[in-house]
Structures are given as C-alpha cells and as structure tokens.
Design a protein around this motif. Structure first.
Motif: not given
Length: 483
Positions: A13, A16, A18, A87-90, A101
């Motif tokens: 978090s 960040n 993305e 594109d995304s990180c989770r 991603e």
C-alpha cells in the motif's frame, strides 16, 4: 523473521506501484532480486529477498551490490520485462504471494513473488501463467520454463491474527536522521531493520554452509593424503623386498614344489624368517616377483614425494579459503566465495584445451580432436615432451610432459598409450599399434589438415587396451578435480 501477510499488504500500500515502469533489474545473489522502478512518486528500488527467515519485499535505499557476472534469472528479466509498465501489484488473498501484472508493448507478463520461508521463489509467467523462467527451478512443482504455474485460491483469513510489527526501536533511533517529519514509513523501518539483522542471519546461515563444505573437503583431502603416506611407508620397505628375493635364491634348495612359504635363516640378522611364496610359481619366478616389486617401490617413492607435497599444498589452500570466508562480513561476498569453491567442474575455466591426468608426478595431456591437438602443439608442449598416437586410425594426441633428469617409466608410457587408444577410432579394435617420439621430431604436413604432423625417430608400441588401467586413471582424474 519473514514478513507476514498483513505486513506485506502494508508494504504494497505504501509502494503504490501501479503505473510505474521497470527501468532496470539487478540480481546481487541467488536469493535476491532488485527492481529499479520509476513512477509518479519518483524513483524507487524494490528489493525482493527469498532468503530463509528473511523473505520480504520492500523499498530500499541501500546500495545494491552487483554480482561478479550476470546471473541467469536477471538476464531473463532484463530481456523480458525491462521497460515494462506495472499494471497492478497486489497480494493474492493472505497467501504471501505477490502478483505483479506487467505490460510491455503488446506482451503481457505476470511476476509472482512467493514469500514462504521454506519454498520462496520469484516466477515470471506469460499472460496464460505458463512459466517463462524462475529464480529457483523446481521441476516437481512445474516451476521451470514451459511449466504451468498454479495460482492458489484466495482463502478466507484464518482465525489467527497476524500482527504488524511497529519497530519502535528503529523509529526511536533513526527518526532524527530523516527530516520528513521524523516519522518513518513502514518500508523505511523494514529496510533499516532487515539491513541490520537479516545480514547477520544470512551470514550465519552461509557460515554453516561454508563449514559443511570445509569439513567434507578437508576429510576427502586428508583421506587422500593418508593413502599416499601409507603407500610411501610401504615403499620404504623396498630394501626388504630385494633382500627377500636374495634369500629365496640363496635357499632355493629348501623350497619344495607348490610351497606357500619359505622358512630359512636370515644371513644378515641370524634369525629364522618366513617368506610368502606363490605356489603356482617356481622359486626363480617368486624371487623375480620380489625384485620387480622392489623396482616399483624404488621408482614409485620419488613420484610419491611430488603427490604428497601437492596434497599438502591443497590442504593449505583449503585452510586459507575457509579463513577468508570466516573473516568476510558481507554475506553477498561470502555467497560469491562459496560459489567459486563449489563451481561444477564442467563450468571451471580450463588452463589448457583437452584433458589432463597426473600419475605419480607425471603430467599427461590429451587432445581429443584436431582443434585441441593443434592448440596443444602450438602453445602447451615443448620439444622434450613425448608424443603418442595410434597407427592407421584417426584420434587424439597424447603428450607426456618432460621431467628434467627423469626417463618416462614403462607404466606411465602404458598409461598414456591406453589413453591414446581410448581417445581414437581404435577404441574397440583390440590389439593396437602406436608410435611415439619427442615433440621436437614432429613436423607439420605441408598443406595438411589442421593439427596433422609427420613424426620422425618414432618407436613402435603394441598394446591391448587395459580396462582396469583406464578405470584407475579415471579415478585419479576425478579425485584431482574434486580436490
């Protein structure tokens, strides 16, 4: 202690990631990867560590130490995802698996970071989860190129509550060093704490690994030296062998047919002695066998001194290498030293082309093809070295390096001859003729193929390949390589 699932979510978090881009990838060791990213918050260095008990992902402000040479996984990541967009990180559920991603033009990739202490890994997949490559290749789990990575289901949280560590001691000690309001981010605390403690943990684990390597290597070398010293002690009884042969001939009238031993008075000591005999041999043949063993013992004792000295130097080198590892404070450097000492022999840089054998102090070189033959002739042998080659068959050149003041013993000549036959088209031809001469009597064939030579002053040698001799030579070579 590795990051738990809730700590991973706090780290992500804050990062960040993305919309950020991967500008470079560095792999300082086999268990660590660093991603250099740039996004709306500026440049960040994301450290991924899979070391046992310190598995983590976080931003670092520490300098990343580059490896001596590029590692496989780093080269793959540079080729595939350098310049790609995140594109995304989770985190997948609370599984301690981070899914990143990526898009690189028309290509799509997924980087999975599994932060399990006993099975951590970093796996690069395409958009269909087919593995492109992984930090650790594990065929049983399909974590190899072409395998299919199975994404775990997002299970509901367990009853156990995983607490997020506060690192109050780090905050109290380091807050004054950061001008941004004095409050450290969780990533900063993680970076500082693991920077101080993880290296210690990692160093201790590496030192345990180093001790195992040292103990096994030392035991093997000491065993080899002990065998050489025992052989030297046996050779020290050479005069006794000659004396026993003399006693057999002096008391030949006392030896009955098929006798297994001879009892007689020793004319030097006046005592009664018992000498073992081969009942299948005559008295003269038994005496000749003792004389032959005497000659071998005398010639072998000189060669053993060379081998014993070499073994002692190898033990000294091992002690020096282990001391260097124990005195090193940087875990990355320790890992590099261990890797240098455990490099598979197939990957070790050769000092010369072809193969080599050291037998009783004599160094034998073998070229297995025209290129190796030519290279050895041009750069690695001298005129006083002996050259062997099979007659009427193509094959490798075998060279026995000269030892000043020494004549090549028959046993060494036979060893080299067997190797020459083995590394030729005559390997299965049975009884084979060879010729041998000094390198100074070789001349290159005009307009001939590469490595082709014409010998003069050559002598002929006819042998039947000896499988046991070849097995012994192979054993000597393997033992030398491991040392």
């Amino acid at each position: 202690m590795s990051l738990n699932c809730n700590e991973i979510n706090v780290v992500l978090s804050e990062l960040n990631l993305e919309g950020s881009f991967i500008q470079d990838v560095v792999q300082p060791g086999y268990d660590t990867v660093a991603l250099y990213t740039y996004g709306k918050d500026g440049a960040r260095t994301i450290l991924i560590c899979t070391s046992q008990n310190s598995c983590r992902i976080h931003e670092t402000r520490r300098k990343i130490v580059k490896n001596d040479k590029p590692l496989r996984f780093m080269e793959c990541l540079k080729a595939r995802i350098k310049g790609s967009r995140i594109d995304s990180c989770r985190q997948i559920g609370l599984q301690r698996i981070v899914q990143i991603e990526l898009s690189h033009g028309a290509e799509r990739f997924v980087l999975y970071v599994r932060l399990w202490s006993n099975a951590a890994n970093v796996i690069l997949c395409d958009e269909n989860n087919v593995v492109v490559d992984s930090l650790y290749r594990r065929p049983a789990k399909g974590e190899v190129t072409g395998g299919l990575f199975t994404v775990p289901e997002e299970k509901p949280s367990e009853n156990r509550v995983w607490q997020v560590r506060t690192f109050d001691d780090v905050q109290a000690e380091y807050s004054s060093r950061f001008p941004e309001g004095g409050t450290l981010s969780f990533n900063q605390k993680i970076d500082i704490w693991y920077g101080e403690h993880a290296e210690t943990l990692s160093r201790e684990a590496l030192l345990v690994q180093a001790e195992k390597w040292y103990s096994s290597s030392k035991a093997r070398m000491e065993s080899a030296l002990e065998r050489l010293l025992k052989k030297q002690n046996d050779f020290s009884q050479a005069e006794q062998l000659r004396h026993q042969g003399d006693l057999i001939l002096s008391n030949i009238h006392l030896i009955a047919p098929k006798a297994k031993f001879l009892e007689c008075d020793d004319y030097e000591t006046g005592r009664t002695v018992r000498i073992l005999l081969n009942p299948e041999k005559t008295a003269n043949e038994n005496a000749a066998a003792y004389y032959e063993n005497y000659k071998k013992a005398v010639s072998g004792s000189d060669s053993l001194l060379h081998d014993i000295e070499l073994s002692k130097k190898q033990l000294e080198k091992l002690e020096a290498q282990y001391a260097e590892i124990r005195n090193e404070k940087n875990p990355v450097r320790i890992e590099q030293l261990l890797r240098r000492n455990s490099t598979p022999r197939q990957q070790k840089k050769k000092k010369h082309p072809g193969l080599d054998y050291t037998v009783n102090g004599w160094f034998i070189l073998i070229g297995r093809d025209a290129n190796e033959n030519d290279e050895l002739l041009r750069h690695y042998v001298r005129g006083s070295d002996l050259w062997l080659h099979v007659r009427d068959f193509p094959g490798g050149y075998v060279f026995i390096k000269n030892r000043p003041g020494k004549t090549v013993p028959l046993e060494i000549l036979l060893d080299a001859a067997n190797l020459a036959v083995y590394y030729s088209k005559a390997r299965n031809a049975g009884k084979t003729d060879l010729y041998y001469t000094y390198v100074k009597y070789l001349r290159r064939a005009k307009n001939g193929s590469k490595g082709l030579v014409l010998p003069t002053h050559e002598k002929n040698l006819c042998i039947t390949p000896d499988k046991k001799r070849l097995e012994r030579l192979d054993g000597l070579r393997q033992e030398a390589e491991w040392q």
